[in-house]
Design a protein around this motif. Sequence first.
Motif, PDB file in Angstrom:
ATOM      1  N   HIS A  27      31.819 -64.188 -60.105  1.00 46.63           N
ATOM      2  CA  HIS A  27      32.820 -64.914 -59.896  1.00 46.63           C
ATOM      3  C   HIS A  27      33.049 -65.038 -61.670  1.00 46.63           C
ATOM      4  O   HIS A  27      32.072 -65.603 -62.294  1.00 46.63           O
ATOM      5  CB  HIS A  27      33.278 -66.313 -59.570  1.00 46.63           C
ATOM      6  CG  HIS A  27      33.213 -66.188 -58.105  1.00 46.63           C
ATOM      7  ND1 HIS A  27      33.105 -67.374 -57.198  1.00 46.63           N
ATOM      8  CD2 HIS A  27      33.355 -65.172 -57.337  1.00 46.63           C
ATOM      9  CE1 HIS A  27      32.969 -67.006 -56.046  1.00 46.63           C
ATOM     10  NE2 HIS A  27      32.987 -65.558 -55.865  1.00 46.63           N
TER      11      HIS A  27
ATOM     12  N   VAL B  19      35.872 -67.225 -64.585  1.00 43.17           N
ATOM     13  CA  VAL B  19      37.039 -67.880 -64.991  1.00 43.17           C
ATOM     14  C   VAL B  19      37.196 -67.686 -66.547  1.00 43.17           C
ATOM     15  O   VAL B  19      36.385 -68.277 -67.241  1.00 43.17           O
ATOM     16  CB  VAL B  19      37.172 -69.289 -64.533  1.00 43.17           C
ATOM     17  CG1 VAL B  19      38.271 -70.083 -64.896  1.00 43.17           C
ATOM     18  CG2 VAL B  19      36.761 -69.433 -62.902  1.00 43.17           C
TER      19      VAL B  19
ATOM     20  N   HIS C 235      35.140 -72.495 -72.117  1.00 43.39           N
ATOM     21  CA  HIS C 235      35.915 -71.405 -72.353  1.00 43.39           C
ATOM     22  C   HIS C 235      35.813 -70.216 -70.989  1.00 43.39           C
ATOM     23  O   HIS C 235      36.476 -69.355 -70.855  1.00 43.39           O
ATOM     24  CB  HIS C 235      35.590 -70.488 -73.530  1.00 43.39           C
ATOM     25  CG  HIS C 235      36.057 -70.995 -74.880  1.00 43.39           C
ATOM     26  ND1 HIS C 235      35.862 -70.810 -76.150  1.00 43.39           N
ATOM     27  CD2 HIS C 235      37.069 -72.018 -74.904  1.00 43.39           C
ATOM     28  CE1 HIS C 235      36.431 -71.419 -76.957  1.00 43.39           C
ATOM     29  NE2 HIS C 235      37.319 -72.116 -76.250  1.00 43.39           N
ATOM     30  N   HIS C 236      34.604 -70.571 -70.373  1.00 37.28           N
ATOM     31  CA  HIS C 236      34.211 -69.533 -69.310  1.00 37.28           C
ATOM     32  C   HIS C 236      33.655 -70.550 -68.380  1.00 37.28           C
ATOM     33  O   HIS C 236      32.696 -71.345 -68.422  1.00 37.28           O
ATOM     34  CB  HIS C 236      33.356 -68.562 -69.467  1.00 37.28           C
ATOM     35  CG  HIS C 236      33.900 -67.402 -70.563  1.00 37.28           C
ATOM     36  ND1 HIS C 236      33.684 -67.716 -71.912  1.00 37.28           N
ATOM     37  CD2 HIS C 236      34.534 -66.500 -70.355  1.00 37.28           C
ATOM     38  CE1 HIS C 236      34.396 -66.574 -72.459  1.00 37.28           C
ATOM     39  NE2 HIS C 236      34.894 -65.951 -71.799  1.00 37.28           N
ATOM     40  N   HIS C 237      33.875 -70.235 -66.883  1.00 35.40           N
ATOM     41  CA  HIS C 237      33.166 -70.359 -65.805  1.00 35.40           C
ATOM     42  C   HIS C 237      32.435 -69.190 -65.441  1.00 35.40           C
ATOM     43  O   HIS C 237      33.226 -68.048 -65.526  1.00 35.40           O
ATOM     44  CB  HIS C 237      33.959 -71.002 -64.437  1.00 35.40           C
ATOM     45  CG  HIS C 237      34.419 -72.319 -64.767  1.00 35.40           C
ATOM     46  ND1 HIS C 237      35.371 -73.015 -64.031  1.00 35.40           N
ATOM     47  CD2 HIS C 237      34.351 -73.225 -65.870  1.00 35.40           C
ATOM     48  CE1 HIS C 237      35.640 -74.047 -64.426  1.00 35.40           C
ATOM     49  NE2 HIS C 237      35.232 -74.154 -65.510  1.00 35.40           N
ATOM     50  N   ALA C 238      31.364 -69.158 -64.852  1.00 37.40           N
ATOM     51  CA  ALA C 238      30.841 -68.095 -64.282  1.00 37.40           C
ATOM     52  C   ALA C 238      29.762 -68.306 -63.003  1.00 37.40           C
ATOM     53  O   ALA C 238      29.489 -69.474 -62.890  1.00 37.40           O
ATOM     54  CB  ALA C 238      29.830 -67.323 -65.437  1.00 37.40           C
ATOM     55  N   VAL C 239      29.832 -67.485 -61.974  1.00 41.96           N
ATOM     56  CA  VAL C 239      29.069 -67.548 -60.944  1.00 41.96           C
ATOM     57  C   VAL C 239      28.416 -66.394 -60.542  1.00 41.96           C
ATOM     58  O   VAL C 239      28.764 -65.447 -60.814  1.00 41.96           O
ATOM     59  CB  VAL C 239      30.023 -68.063 -59.542  1.00 41.96           C
ATOM     60  CG1 VAL C 239      29.093 -68.157 -58.340  1.00 41.96           C
ATOM     61  CG2 VAL C 239      30.946 -69.154 -59.763  1.00 41.96           C
ATOM     62  N   VAL C 240      26.946 -66.518 -60.484  1.00 39.60           N
ATOM     63  CA  VAL C 240      26.044 -65.320 -60.419  1.00 39.60           C
ATOM     64  C   VAL C 240      25.198 -65.677 -58.974  1.00 39.60           C
ATOM     65  O   VAL C 240      24.941 -66.835 -58.804  1.00 39.60           O
ATOM     66  CB  VAL C 240      25.471 -65.233 -61.454  1.00 39.60           C
ATOM     67  CG1 VAL C 240      24.513 -66.047 -62.019  1.00 39.60           C
ATOM     68  CG2 VAL C 240      24.485 -63.858 -61.436  1.00 39.60           C
TER      69      VAL C 240
ATOM     70  N   ARG D 293      20.516 -60.000 -62.334  1.00 39.08           N
ATOM     71  CA  ARG D 293      21.772 -60.460 -62.679  1.00 39.08           C
ATOM     72  C   ARG D 293      22.064 -61.776 -63.406  1.00 39.08           C
ATOM     73  O   ARG D 293      22.875 -62.160 -63.988  1.00 39.08           O
ATOM     74  CB  ARG D 293      22.752 -60.300 -61.366  1.00 39.08           C
ATOM     75  CG  ARG D 293      23.251 -58.992 -60.980  1.00 39.08           C
ATOM     76  CD  ARG D 293      24.163 -58.826 -60.029  1.00 39.08           C
ATOM     77  NE  ARG D 293      23.809 -59.447 -58.741  1.00 39.08           N
ATOM     78  CZ  ARG D 293      23.315 -58.222 -57.802  1.00 39.08           C
ATOM     79  NH1 ARG D 293      23.294 -57.081 -58.210  1.00 39.08           N
ATOM     80  NH2 ARG D 293      22.672 -58.477 -56.688  1.00 39.08           N
TER      81      ARG D 293
ATOM     82  N   GLN E  35      23.390 -62.499 -66.810  1.00 39.69           N
ATOM     83  CA  GLN E  35      24.918 -63.605 -67.063  1.00 39.69           C
ATOM     84  C   GLN E  35      24.219 -64.550 -68.294  1.00 39.69           C
ATOM     85  O   GLN E  35      25.241 -64.996 -69.111  1.00 39.69           O
ATOM     86  CB  GLN E  35      24.689 -64.410 -65.660  1.00 39.69           C
ATOM     87  CG  GLN E  35      25.985 -65.406 -65.757  1.00 39.69           C
ATOM     88  CD  GLN E  35      27.112 -64.803 -66.212  1.00 39.69           C
ATOM     89  OE1 GLN E  35      27.852 -63.864 -65.652  1.00 39.69           O
ATOM     90  NE2 GLN E  35      27.853 -65.320 -67.112  1.00 39.69           N
TER      91      GLN E  35
ATOM     92  N   THR F 267      24.982 -62.943 -71.421  1.00 36.10           N
ATOM     93  CA  THR F 267      26.325 -62.814 -71.664  1.00 36.10           C
ATOM     94  C   THR F 267      26.773 -64.264 -72.212  1.00 36.10           C
ATOM     95  O   THR F 267      27.604 -64.491 -73.092  1.00 36.10           O
ATOM     96  CB  THR F 267      27.152 -62.383 -70.567  1.00 36.10           C
ATOM     97  OG1 THR F 267      26.699 -61.249 -70.158  1.00 36.10           O
ATOM     98  CG2 THR F 267      28.491 -62.319 -70.818  1.00 36.10           C
TER      99      THR F 267
ATOM    100  N   ARG G 213      28.518 -65.938 -75.999  1.00 30.49           N
ATOM    101  CA  ARG G 213      29.878 -66.610 -76.414  1.00 30.49           C
ATOM    102  C   ARG G 213      29.778 -68.163 -76.316  1.00 30.49           C
ATOM    103  O   ARG G 213      31.219 -68.558 -76.499  1.00 30.49           O
ATOM    104  CB  ARG G 213      30.598 -65.837 -75.467  1.00 30.49           C
ATOM    105  CG  ARG G 213      30.742 -66.154 -73.920  1.00 30.49           C
ATOM    106  CD  ARG G 213      31.197 -65.188 -73.062  1.00 30.49           C
ATOM    107  NE  ARG G 213      31.026 -65.427 -71.589  1.00 30.49           N
ATOM    108  CZ  ARG G 213      31.399 -64.903 -70.567  1.00 30.49           C
ATOM    109  NH1 ARG G 213      32.242 -63.846 -70.375  1.00 30.49           N
ATOM    110  NH2 ARG G 213      31.158 -65.546 -69.229  1.00 30.49           N
TER     111      ARG G 213
END
Lengths: 414, 414
Positions: free
Chosen positions: A42, A44, B40-45, B51, B55, B58, B62
Motif C-alpha cells: 500500500h 499513500v 510525504h508518504h505512508h507505506a505498507v509492506v 520486500r 521498502q 525506498t 526520500r
Amino acid sequence: MKNISAEIVAVGTELLLGQISNTNAQWISEQLASIGINVHHHAVVGDNLTRVENQFRTSASRADVVIVTGGLGPTEDDLTREAFQQITGMDIVEHETSMAKIKTYFQKQKAGMTPNNRKQARIFAGADVIENQTGMAPGMIVSHEGKSWIFLPGVPREMKRMMTDDVIPYLRQLTGESRVIKSTMLRFIGIGESHLEHKLRDLIHYQSNPTIAPLAQNEGVAIRLTAKANTDDEAAALINQTKQEILNKVGHHYYGADEETIEKKVLTLLQQANKSVGAAESLTGGKFTDKLISIPGASHVCRGGIVCYDTEVKENVLRVSPELIQQYGTVSEECALAMAENVCTLLDTHVGISFTGVAGPDNVEGHPAGTVFIAVHERSGKQLSQKYTFQGDRQTIRKRTVLKGYELLYNLLK
Amino acid sequence: MKNISAEIVAVGTELLLGQISNTNAQWISEQLASIGINVHHHAVVGDNLTRVENQFRTSASRADVVIVTGGLGPTEDDLTREAFQQITGMDIVEHETSMAKIKTYFQKQKAGMTPNNRKQARIFAGADVIENQTGMAPGMIVSHEGKSWIFLPGVPREMKRMMTDDVIPYLRQLTGESRVIKSTMLRFIGIGESHLEHKLRDLIHYQSNPTIAPLAQNEGVAIRLTAKANTDDEAAALINQTKQEILNKVGHHYYGADEETIEKKVLTLLQQANKSVGAAESLTGGKFTDKLISIPGASHVCRGGIVCYDTEVKENVLRVSPELIQQYGTVSEECALAMAENVCTLLDTHVGISFTGVAGPDNVEGHPAGTVFIAVHERSGKQLSQKYTFQGDRQTIRKRTVLKGYELLYNLLK
C-alpha cells in the motif's frame, strides 16, 4: 492461475495529515485477497505532482496491477491524471458521456457549473472507462508497458461500486484463475498468539494449500485458512482436513469460525440449553452485560444485570451480607460467590456470574490492581470461582476480566 | 525550524490482506502535523524479508525520518529487525532490561515462556531504546547515514505511549524549531461537523495562526487549534483569542478541551456538586455505567446501576408498576420516568438516569428501531424526560443513546 501482484496507491494530502484513515486500501485488499491476487504494497502520497509521479514509477517497478484511488476530482489539488500523463506521455481527452452527465447534474441542481468541474470528465485516450454510478468522475482501466493501471475515485461509495461491478470481473479474467478460492477464520480463546503458533509450527511451516495464517485479534487469537481448488467441494474438503489437524492440537481452545464472537457463542449455547444468565458486575461496571445485549436476540437469554461498584450496592441491592464483606472483603472468593448466587436469585436466572476485583490504578483492600475474582453460580446449586492476576492498565484489566468471564461460561456450557 | 520530511512504514501482511486498517499511520500523521513535520508518504509492506528491505531502501531515499510500525513481535513473521540489519549491517543484541521484563511477565502469568518470546528483547547495538510501558517489545531510535529510523510496535496502545513519551520530544529537538508550537483540541457535543464548520466558515478561512481544523470524532465533533509563537505565553494567547472567537459562535455546544471526554466532564461536574448518579439501562445494557466506571475515581460518584433489559427486571428489581407498563408500555415516557425515579431510590443516589427504547433490528411494542426515551430524576424531585428518534443499526442506536444521556446530564449540571 497467473501469479499477479498488486499495489494500492492512495493520492491525497488529507491522508498524510491524519485527517482520515486509508480504509479504501483495507477494503480493496480484502476484495483482492478473495480472488487470489497478492497485494504486496500500500502507498499513500500527497497532492504533489513530482511525488505522485515518483510513486507511480516505484509502483510500476514492483507490481503487475496498480490500483490508484483519489486525485480525480475537480480541484487544483487533484493531480492523478497529470502525474500519470507525465510518466507515460498518454493523451488526455474529454469523455463525452461523463461530461454530459456532469452538465445534467449542475442543471438539475440549478447551480452554475464552475470550469474546474470539466476536469472530472477527462480520461486517457484509449482507456477502458468505468462509469461512475454514484458520482461524477469516471474510473479508468489503462494498460501501459505490460502493467494494468486502475484509476478510481477516492470517495469510498463510488470506489466500491466500481470495484465490485467492473474491476473485480476484469481482474478475475486477468488472473485466468479457474480455481475456486475459499477462506475461513478459526477463532480461539484462552491461548496467546505465540503459544498457538508454537503448537502449530510444523503445520504452518509445511502446509501450503490451504495456507495457515495466525492472527492476534482484539479478543483472542484467530487462524485464517485459505484454500484453492477446482471445485467448491474440493476447497471445502481441503479446509476441513487442515481444520481437523489444527483442532487435534489446539481444539480445546477453539470456539467458532468466521463471524463468531465469544459472546455470540455463549449466547447461542445458552439459547440451546434454554438457560438465562444475569451478571453482578463490580469492576467491570456493566461491560459484560453490555456485550451480551449488543447482540440482537439477547433478550431471551439476558434479562439484565446489577452493577454493584459500591459496597453499599453489593449489600443493599445484591444482599451480600455485611458480615461476609467485613470478614473477607469485597475482593475475595467469598464475596464473588455470594454475588453470583444472589444475582441468580434476584434476576431469577439459570446462571449467575460475578466480577469483583481491582481495576486500578489504586489498590483496594490491600490488593494490587489486576487482582480479580470471577464466580459462577447455577440454579442447580453448582458453583465455581477463580482468582486471576491480570496485567495492564485499568481498561485492559477490565476488558480481560470480561473476556475471561465469557471463557469461563463457554467452558461450562460447551 | 528545519524542514523535515517523514515517512511512515507499516510492516504486516494482515494489513495487505485487509484484515485490519492502518490506523497507526493516521494517528502518527496527526501527531507529526501538530509539531510541523511533513509526512510525504505512508507505506505498507508484508512480512517478507526482501520486500521489507526494498521498502526500507525506498523510504531512506526520500525521507529524513522513517517511522516503522510492526514486525517486532515474537513470531517468525516478525522481520523488521532482520530487514534493517540486512540493509545496514548493524549488530543485533539482547536488551537486558526488556528480557528481564519478559521473563517476569511469564513468571507472573505462570505460563511457560516459549523460545520465540526472546526475540522481542533484541535491539540494534547502539540504538536509543524506548521502554515499552504497556507491552513487551521495546521501541528504538537509530541514526543511520544521516537518517533517523524509529521502530515501534504495531499494537496501537504500545505505539501511542512511545510516540507521546519519547518520539515526539525527540523529533521536536530534531526540527530545531525555536518557536513554540502549541496545540489544543476543543470538544463539542450536540452539533454535527458540517453545521459547526458552516458556523465557523469565515474564521476557518481567514485564520492562519492558530490554524483551525474541524474533525469528526467518534463521539461528537472537535476543533484542533495549532499556534506557533516565540514563547509559550504568546502561543497560549493566540490560541486563547481564537478559542474565544469560536466559543462566541458555538460555545453552547462546547464541553471541554484536549483529553476531556463527555463522561469525564459529567463525572467532574458530579464530583464538584458532590452528587452521585445511578442508571437504569434497558436498551443500553450497561454501556452508560461502563463508560463512567472506566474512569479512575468514578467510585465516589457512581455506585452502580441496574440493567433491566427484560420487563420482569423492570418490575421485580426496579419496582416499576406492572399497571404502568400495561398502560403505557416499556417504550414510553412514563416508564422512563419511573425507571429514573426508582433507580435513584434503589441505589440511594442524588441523580437517576434511565434509558428505554428500541435498539432494533425488530420493532418493540409497535415502535420502530431508534425510538428511545431518556429520563432524569433528581432526589429533589426535579424530573425531565425526552423522546428521540435515532437512525442507524443496533450498535449505532445504542451508542447514540448513551451519548445523548451524557449530553442531557451535562446540560443539567453545567
